[in-house]
Design a protein around this motif. Structure first.
Motif, PDB file in Angstrom:
ATOM      1  N   UNK A 139       0.832  -1.211   0.000  1.00  0.00           N
ATOM      2  CA  UNK A 139       0.000   0.000   0.000  1.00  0.00           C
ATOM      3  C   UNK A 139       0.868   1.265   0.000  1.00  0.00           C
ATOM      4  N   UNK A 140       0.380   2.296  -0.660  1.00  0.00           N
ATOM      5  CA  UNK A 140       1.077   3.584  -0.652  1.00  0.00           C
ATOM      6  C   UNK A 140       1.142   4.093   0.792  1.00  0.00           C
ATOM      7  N   UNK A 141       2.286   4.704   1.147  1.00  0.00           N
ATOM      8  CA  UNK A 141       2.471   5.107   2.545  1.00  0.00           C
ATOM      9  C   UNK A 141       1.935   6.503   2.815  1.00  0.00           C
ATOM     10  N   UNK A 143       3.584   9.435   1.657  1.00  0.00           N
ATOM     11  CA  UNK A 143       4.616  10.464   1.427  1.00  0.00           C
ATOM     12  C   UNK A 143       5.018  10.555  -0.054  1.00  0.00           C
ATOM     13  N   UNK A 144       4.535   9.626  -0.879  1.00  0.00           N
ATOM     14  CA  UNK A 144       5.056   9.506  -2.249  1.00  0.00           C
ATOM     15  C   UNK A 144       4.770  10.725  -3.114  1.00  0.00           C
ATOM     16  N   UNK A 145       3.549  11.255  -3.060  1.00  0.00           N
ATOM     17  CA  UNK A 145       3.192  12.366  -3.949  1.00  0.00           C
ATOM     18  C   UNK A 145       4.116  13.562  -3.710  1.00  0.00           C
ATOM     19  N   UNK A 146       4.373  13.877  -2.442  1.00  0.00           N
ATOM     20  CA  UNK A 146       5.239  15.028  -2.115  1.00  0.00           C
ATOM     21  C   UNK A 146       6.673  14.751  -2.552  1.00  0.00           C
ATOM     22  N   UNK A 172      -5.361   1.767  -2.909  1.00  0.00           N
ATOM     23  CA  UNK A 172      -4.321   1.469  -1.919  1.00  0.00           C
ATOM     24  C   UNK A 172      -2.973   1.157  -2.583  1.00  0.00           C
ATOM     25  N   UNK A 173      -3.047   0.399  -3.679  1.00  0.00           N
ATOM     26  CA  UNK A 173      -1.812  -0.047  -4.334  1.00  0.00           C
ATOM     27  C   UNK A 173      -1.782   0.345  -5.806  1.00  0.00           C
ATOM     28  N   UNK A 174      -2.455   1.409  -6.140  1.00  0.00           N
ATOM     29  CA  UNK A 174      -2.590   1.786  -7.556  1.00  0.00           C
ATOM     30  C   UNK A 174      -2.485   3.280  -7.720  1.00  0.00           C
ATOM     31  N   UNK A 175      -1.717   3.722  -8.712  1.00  0.00           N
ATOM     32  CA  UNK A 175      -1.586   5.165  -8.921  1.00  0.00           C
ATOM     33  C   UNK A 175      -1.231   5.477 -10.365  1.00  0.00           C
ATOM     34  N   UNK A 176      -1.537   6.728 -10.748  1.00  0.00           N
ATOM     35  CA  UNK A 176      -1.084   7.244 -12.042  1.00  0.00           C
ATOM     36  C   UNK A 176       0.098   8.158 -11.760  1.00  0.00           C
TER      37      UNK A 176
END
Ligand code: URA
Length: 238
Positions: A139-141, A143-146, A172-176
């Motif tokens: 799962x994304x934590x 802090x990734x976007x920043x 939770x585990x998916x992003x563009x």
């Protein structure tokens, strides 16, 4: 361009083979009149065994790359050109992938014989937008976007920070992830730097050109001129 050279450049055979083909009467015009080697006939008028000719150069193809195919003959395994008609591999000028996707990455890949276009898209200054759909192991934590947007992230064994990139969380585990550059294994290395691991990666857009829904994995078609303009649409930088 004479008929022999034109057909040879389109991959219908060596000049010798093409001469044979012409002498056999397989090359006609749309009215069925057998053409000779020296005839000057418009591309659209020529038929080989009754079939219209492949498109002339410059040609750009839009391929929905499946996993398991490489973009370079230097890498082991099947190459994306194997998804095209065998004749295309013999075209002069040749068709080259526009940037590379990893063997396991799927999605939008252009192939072109237009050197200027290739250069225009992949040149670092073009900042052409590439959008990837990443499926992650964990799962994304949060802090990734920043981190990706900071413009401070330096990948392992590099010294120059990455350009700011945009992360849109889909699950939770998916992003563009939207990038404006194309470094080696960039998406996978970015998520690795954030403590995660990419399990599936698909390029879904180049500029405003989205991977068409109707184009199944492994399928390809000619790129339409208006789609070219969409590639260079600039939105969220500067
Ligand atoms: N980033 C990667 O890690 N792999 C690709 O194929 C494209 C972008």
């Amino acid at each position: 361009m004479n008929l022999v050279k034109r057909l040879a450049n389109l991959g219908y055979g060596s000049r010798r083979e093409v001469r044979h083909l012409i002498r056999s009467g397989a090359v006609t015009d749309t009215a069925g009149r057998v053409l000779g080697e020296k005839e000057i006939v418009a591309h659209e008028e020529i038929r080989v065994l009754g079939e219209a000719l492949d498109p002339a150069a410059p040609l750009t193809l839009l391929l929905h790359k499946p996993a398991g195919y490489t973009c370079s003959a230097d890498d082991p395994g099947a190459i994306v050109h194997e998804l095209l008609p065998p004749r295309f591999a013999r075209r002069q000028p040749g068709l080259h992938p526009v940037g590379r996707l990893d063997k396991d990455t799927t999605g939008l890949l252009l192939l072109t014989d237009d050197g200027q276009l290739l250069h225009r898209i992949i040149h670092p200054k073009s900042r052409c937008r590439k959008v990837y759909h990443a499926t992650l192991d964990r799962p994304l934590a949060g802090h990734e976007a920043a981190l990706f947007a900071s413009g401070d992230l330096v990948l392992k064994s590099e010294t120059r920070p990455l350009l700011p990139a945009t992360l849109e969380i889909l699950g939770e585990k998916e992003a563009l992830l939207t990038l404006h550059e194309g470094r080696y294994h960039q998406v996978r290395r970015m998520f690795a730097a954030a403590g995660n691991h990419v399990v599936a990666l698909r390029r879904v857009a180049l500029g405003d050109l989205a991977l068409p829904d109707e184009l199944a994995e492994g399928d390809w078609r000619e790129l339409a001129p208006e789609e070219l303009d969409a590639i260079f649409a600039m939105r969220d930088i500067e």
